[in-house]
Design a protein around this motif. Structure first.
Motif, PDB file in Angstrom:
ATOM      1  N   ARG A 414     -13.688  51.426  78.138  1.00  0.00           N
ATOM      2  CA  ARG A 414     -14.733  50.805  77.316  1.00  0.00           C
ATOM      3  C   ARG A 414     -14.533  51.190  75.845  1.00  0.00           C
ATOM      4  NH1 ARG A 414     -19.834  49.049  78.396  1.00  0.00           N
ATOM      5  NH2 ARG A 414     -19.786  49.903  80.492  1.00  0.00           N
ATOM      6  N   ASP A 415     -14.253  52.454  75.581  1.00  0.00           N
ATOM      7  CA  ASP A 415     -14.165  52.913  74.203  1.00  0.00           C
ATOM      8  C   ASP A 415     -12.877  52.468  73.527  1.00  0.00           C
ATOM      9  OD1 ASP A 415     -16.577  54.107  74.533  1.00  0.00           O
ATOM     10  OD2 ASP A 415     -15.767  56.111  74.924  1.00  0.00           O
ATOM     11  N   ASP A 416     -11.783  52.505  74.259  1.00  0.00           N
ATOM     12  CA  ASP A 416     -10.477  52.302  73.623  1.00  0.00           C
ATOM     13  C   ASP A 416      -9.997  50.859  73.638  1.00  0.00           C
ATOM     14  OD1 ASP A 416     -10.534  54.978  73.264  1.00  0.00           O
ATOM     15  OD2 ASP A 416      -9.145  55.457  74.898  1.00  0.00           O
ATOM     16  N   ASP A 417     -10.332  50.123  74.669  1.00  0.00           N
ATOM     17  CA  ASP A 417      -9.688  48.831  74.861  1.00  0.00           C
ATOM     18  C   ASP A 417     -10.627  47.634  74.808  1.00  0.00           C
ATOM     19  OD1 ASP A 417      -7.212  50.028  75.170  1.00  0.00           O
ATOM     20  OD2 ASP A 417      -7.545  50.390  77.296  1.00  0.00           O
ATOM     21  N   LEU A 418     -11.823  47.756  75.356  1.00  0.00           N
ATOM     22  CA  LEU A 418     -12.704  46.596  75.477  1.00  0.00           C
ATOM     23  C   LEU A 418     -13.966  46.777  74.648  1.00  0.00           C
ATOM     24  CD1 LEU A 418     -12.533  45.703  79.279  1.00  0.00           C
ATOM     25  CD2 LEU A 418     -11.287  44.668  77.389  1.00  0.00           C
ATOM     26  N   THR A 419     -14.219  45.827  73.778  1.00  0.00           N
ATOM     27  CA  THR A 419     -15.455  45.807  73.014  1.00  0.00           C
ATOM     28  C   THR A 419     -16.548  45.101  73.814  1.00  0.00           C
ATOM     29  OG1 THR A 419     -14.994  43.683  71.958  1.00  0.00           O
ATOM     30  CG2 THR A 419     -14.083  45.665  70.902  1.00  0.00           C
ATOM     31  N   GLU A 420     -17.759  45.114  73.309  1.00  0.00           N
ATOM     32  CA  GLU A 420     -18.846  44.385  73.958  1.00  0.00           C
ATOM     33  C   GLU A 420     -18.541  42.891  73.982  1.00  0.00           C
ATOM     34  OE1 GLU A 420     -21.728  45.321  75.584  1.00  0.00           O
ATOM     35  OE2 GLU A 420     -20.692  47.240  75.551  1.00  0.00           O
ATOM     36  N   ASP A 421     -17.924  42.390  72.927  1.00  0.00           N
ATOM     37  CA  ASP A 421     -17.534  40.969  72.906  1.00  0.00           C
ATOM     38  C   ASP A 421     -16.523  40.677  74.004  1.00  0.00           C
ATOM     39  OD1 ASP A 421     -19.223  40.409  70.827  1.00  0.00           O
ATOM     40  OD2 ASP A 421     -17.661  40.496  69.271  1.00  0.00           O
ATOM     41  N   ASP A 422     -15.600  41.614  74.217  1.00  0.00           N
ATOM     42  CA  ASP A 422     -14.620  41.437  75.295  1.00  0.00           C
ATOM     43  C   ASP A 422     -15.324  41.373  76.654  1.00  0.00           C
ATOM     44  OD1 ASP A 422     -12.360  41.439  73.657  1.00  0.00           O
ATOM     45  OD2 ASP A 422     -12.229  43.629  73.689  1.00  0.00           O
TER      46      ASP A 422
END
Length: 588
Positions: A414-422
């Motif tokens: 969650r922190d490194d690769d995927l944003t909330e938009d993702d």
């Protein structure tokens, strides 16, 4: 490539049978069973056993001995298993699969120079699209996509019922009731706001109005219908205000699936241009026309129920106008496909019979019938306002998919690769995909009870299970591009298929190769669910490869070939999902 190989096998097998003195009218080419690794098989020995005076296995052995694989491009050898001939591909075949499988349009067949109009959805514009009818736009859109891939010039049409009694009643209600008499709309969207008038009309006429009020309402409703029949512009404008407003809202919902259309064809078009009147006059002149029970009817051959085509008051019916509509299709397209609910089977048979009576070639018309989609909660009815709307289903699908995605994420990802938009994007892709896949993957004539647990199961036959293949392949390629010692661009040039020698690599190659043939067969049969079945089988093959064959950590002599295989696999599953109208996520 698979199609080219099959054509070569058919040509060489026919020549072989001819040399042996056997007829060549039925080659029996088919897919081998799952436990046979060959790419094609032939059951011709069954058919020829009687003529040869020998058991099928002996005939098969005779044909295999006479078959010269050197004459057949992409075939390495032929052997038998009992009565079957099995055709094994050459290394040249697999190298071509690796190369062509990376093309953006892989699976698309050559242009057939044949136009086809696909009519689907065509729900009455009386309110929001409900779940029970959701199968029509999903199947219809997939059929249109499938035919597009199969080389047809496709147009997607929505036939708008804007001339029937329901619409006349809707128009009367819109002009009669004040908004203050209506409940709050369920959503801030045109069709939800407008449907309140239609529901109010039904409640009023059935439960609230006295005899005089009903008589007055019926007179105005009849006046609207008569005005449309007479080509009165004022009546048309009154109806259009209601119909177009509702359609705008319905179309916004359908685009969420997505299901889009090239044209909305209104049935009043065929009243206003005189073609409905022309159809009526021609039908009256046929030997099948009878005037009975104050109406003109067709006594159709082989159909128990007569087709009424003009009412006693002189107004036409939906099917009458649809006859004019279909003759217009025949004038403008080579072929026509219509997607209809099972409740329209009799109407479709009557339509086809009437078109034949009018002298039309109905071989150009095909119909796909589907059964209903229900929810465990029970039945649905837009008319009474008790149904489950498609918007609600899609909202719920996205929300549940988001929960599922979040449950699968750890804090590092969650922190490194995927944003909330993702996460929002993935939830939308998976949620909408789950609805579409669960519906399109079933044979249309079988009823469906939509169940969330099945549709969103990442480990079973579902959209997430298949979408994960594209995401995993995309992840491998992204990491390969950023890593050292391996470059994703090499995949286009390093096509040594001999390095792909494990069973799982070979099976994935075979699945990639099958895709064009799956498109061809599914299009010929109008069976998009066959493509969904293929995606499941493809996912199983890719997952076996993923478990057993490392790509980034592969030996140097295998890295390029395995990466090429991943590129081809990603393209193939992406295009297969495209046929089904399902997004292919790059990450999940």
């Amino acid at each position: 490539m698979f199609l080219a190989m099959r054509a070569a096998v058919e040509e060489t097998l026919a020549a072989t049978l001819d040399r042996l003195g056997y007829p060549t009218d039925d080659l029996g080419i088919e897919q081998p069973p799952d436990d046979i690794d060959a790419v094609l098989a032939s059951s011709a020995a069954f058919r020829l056993a009687g003529e040869a005076g020998a058991p099928p296995p002996k005939v098969a052995a005779e044909i295999a001995d006479a078959f010269d694989a050197a004459d057949c491009q992409y075939i390495d050898r032929v052997d038998t298993q009992g009565p079957y001939l099995n055709f094994w591909p050459s290394e040249q075949y697999f190298e071509h699969v690796l190369e062509t499988g990376q093309d953006d349009d892989y699976g698309a067949l050559p242009d057939r120079e044949t136009s086809v109009v696909v009519e689907h959805t065509s729900a009455n514009p009386t309110g929001p699209v409900h779940v029970g009818r959701a199968r029509n736009p999903i199947i219809g859109d997939a059929v249109a996509n499938l035919l597009d891939y199969a080389g047809y010039d496709v147009e997607r049409h929505y036939y708008v019922n804007d001339a029937g009694r329901q619409i006349a009643t809707f128009t009367w209600a819109y002009e009669t009731f004040d908004e203050s008499e209506l409940p709050e709309p369920e959503r801030e969207s045109p069709e939800y706001e407008m449907v309140r008038y239609y529901r109010k009309a039904n409640t009023y006429l059935e439960d609230e109005a006295d005899e005089a009020e009903i008589e007055a309402a019926e007179a105005e409703i009849q006046s609207i219908m008569q005005g449309l029949e007479a080509g009165d512009e004022a009546a048309y404008e009154r109806v259009s205000e209601v119909v177009d407003t509702v359609l705008d809202g319905m179309y916004a919902t359908l685009k969420r699936l997505p299901a889009t259309f090239d044209e909305f064809v209104k049935e009043t078009r065929f009243m206003r241009d005189g073609s409905t009147d022309d159809v009526i006059e021609r039908l009256k002149e046929t030997e099948y026309a009878v005037y009975d029970e104050d109406a003109w009817q067709l006594d159709l051959p082989d159909i128990d129920k007569n087709l009424v085509f003009v009412r006693g008051d002189g107004t036409s019916l939906y099917t009458t106008r649809d006859l004019a509509h279909h003759e217009w299709k025949f004038d403008n397209f080579d072929e026509a496909v219509t997607v209809l609910g099972e409740d329209h089977e009799l109407q479709a048979r009557q339509l086809k019979s009437a078109l034949e009576i009018l002298g039309n070639d109905t071989d150009r018309l095909q119909t796909v019938h589907y059964s209903w989609v229900t929810l465990p909660e029970g039945g649905m009815s837009t008319r009474e306002g008790t149904g489950v709307d498609l918007d609600d289903l899609l909202d719920e699908a996205i929300a549940r998919a988001r929960e599922e995605v979040e449950d699968r994420l750890d804090d590092r990802i969650r922190d490194d690769d995927l944003t909330e938009d993702d996460i929002d994007r993935i939830a939308h892709q998976v949620g909408i995909g789950a609805v579409r896949y669960d519906i399109v993957s079933k044979q249309p004539t079988k009823g469906i009870t939509f169940e969330w647990e099945r549709a969103l199961d990442f480990e079973a036959q579902s959209a997430p299970y298949v979408q994960y293949v594209h995401a995993r392949a995309s992840g491998i390629l992204a990491e390969a591009t950023d890593g050292e010692g391996i470059n994703a661009d090499q995949a286009v040039t390093e096509l040594d298929s001999r390095a792909l020698d494990t069973p799982s690599e070979r099976e994935l190659l075979r699945q990639i190769a099958r895709f064009p043939a799956v498109i061809e067969t599914a299009a010929d049969d109008l069976h998009p669910h066959a493509v969904a079945t293929y995606t499941r089988e493809f996912a199983e093959a890719f997952n076996a490869f993923y478990r057993e064959c490392p790509v980034l950590d592969a030996p140097a002599d295998k890295q390029g070939a395995r990466l090429a295989l991943v590129v081809a696999a990603r393209q193939t599953i992406g295009n297969a999902l495209d046929v089904l109208g399902i997004e292919a996520p790059d990450s999940m």
